[in-house]
Design an enzyme around this catalytic site. Structure first.
Site, PDB file in Angstrom:
ATOM      1  CB  ALA A 266      51.193  37.444 -50.686  1.00 28.57           C
TER       2      ALA A 266
ATOM      3  CB  CYS B  90      39.332  41.678 -39.712  1.00 28.89           C
ATOM      4  SG  CYS B  90      40.737  41.298 -38.686  1.00 28.89           S
TER       5      CYS B  90
ATOM      6  CD  GLU C  41      35.626  41.437 -37.218  1.00 31.53           C
ATOM      7  OE1 GLU C  41      35.870  40.748 -38.353  1.00 31.53           O
ATOM      8  OE2 GLU C  41      35.796  40.988 -35.952  1.00 31.53           O
TER       9      GLU C  41
HETATM   10  N1  THU Z   1      39.622  37.842 -38.911  1.00 30.30           N
HETATM   11  C1  THU Z   1      38.571  38.434 -39.046  1.00 30.30           C
HETATM   12  O1  THU Z   1      38.160  38.659 -40.281  1.00 30.30           O
HETATM   13  N2  THU Z   1      38.081  39.068 -38.043  1.00 30.30           N
HETATM   14  C2  THU Z   1      38.517  38.875 -36.750  1.00 30.30           C
HETATM   15  O2  THU Z   1      38.058  39.578 -35.912  1.00 30.30           O
HETATM   16  C3  THU Z   1      39.480  37.881 -36.386  1.00 30.30           C
HETATM   17  C4  THU Z   1      40.195  37.464 -37.767  1.00 30.30           C
HETATM   18  C5  THU Z   1      40.429  37.130 -39.939  1.00 30.30           C
HETATM   19  C6  THU Z   1      41.726  37.874 -40.403  1.00 30.30           C
HETATM   20  C7  THU Z   1      42.376  36.672 -41.093  1.00 30.30           C
HETATM   21  O3  THU Z   1      41.960  36.775 -42.348  1.00 30.30           O
HETATM   22  C8  THU Z   1      41.783  35.347 -40.583  1.00 30.30           C
HETATM   23  O4  THU Z   1      40.483  35.805 -39.842  1.00 30.30           O
HETATM   24  C9  THU Z   1      42.342  34.723 -39.625  1.00 30.30           C
HETATM   25  O5  THU Z   1      43.139  35.448 -38.608  1.00 30.30           O
END
Ligand code: THU
Length: 160
Positions: free
Chosen positions: A65, A72, A74
């Protein structure tokens, strides 16, 4: 002023052109999208990192939140790999994205922060880390993470 051309190589291919080992890793990254916690973006990202010793570390994006507190997919996989197997190089990293009920047609593009973490992971072990970006229409394969981030910031960049 002189212009410097930056070259980066990627292989665009289909699933059947990957090795069986890489195809299995792609399937794991795709399955990992189910473990994404993304109530805000509804963008499910799965990651799978294969270590040199054959162990597979799974990741998925984890939102919060307080938006910037999320992580992310990766980076969740690469940090877990570093936290659990600090001395083992990461050989291959796969990312897959799922939204609106299907996997994305285009290969998922890692954000800048993840690319930065990828190049440090590769640099730290001094071995190339293959990066596979899954898309339904096309898959991108990078032989090393540095190709995803030319002119990268490394530990050496901290000194003159
Ligand atoms: N996201 C990833 O997990 N990896 C990336 O390299 C790009 C974005 C996720 C972050 C967020 O939870 C969602 O994707 C939308 O941006």
């Amino acid at each position: 002023m002189k212009d410097i051309e930056i070259k980066a190589k990627l292989h665009a291919c289909q699933m059947h052109e990957l090795s069986m080992e890489d195809q299995e890793l792609v399937q794991i990254a795709k399955a990992q999208t189910k473990n994404s916690y993304c109530p805000y973006s509804k963008f499910h990202v799965g990651a799978a990192a294969k270590l040199e010793n054959g162990i597979i570390i799974r990741g998925a994006n984890q939102e919060n939140a307080a938006y910037p507190s999320g992580l992310c997919a990766e980076r969740s996989a690469l940090f877990a790999a570093g936290a659990n197997y600090p001395d083992v190089p990461v050989s291959t990293l796969v990312i897959a994205c799922f939204t609106d009920g299907r996997f994305t047609d285009d290969p998922g593009a890692p954000c800048g922060a993840c690319r930065q973490v990828m190049i440090e992971t590769e640099h730290r072990y001094g071995k190339p880390m293959k990066v596979i970006l899954y898309g339904e229409k096309e898959i991108f394969v990078f032989d090393n993470a540095a190709d995803l981030m030319p002119v990268g910031f490394f530990s050496e960049s901290l000194s003159i």
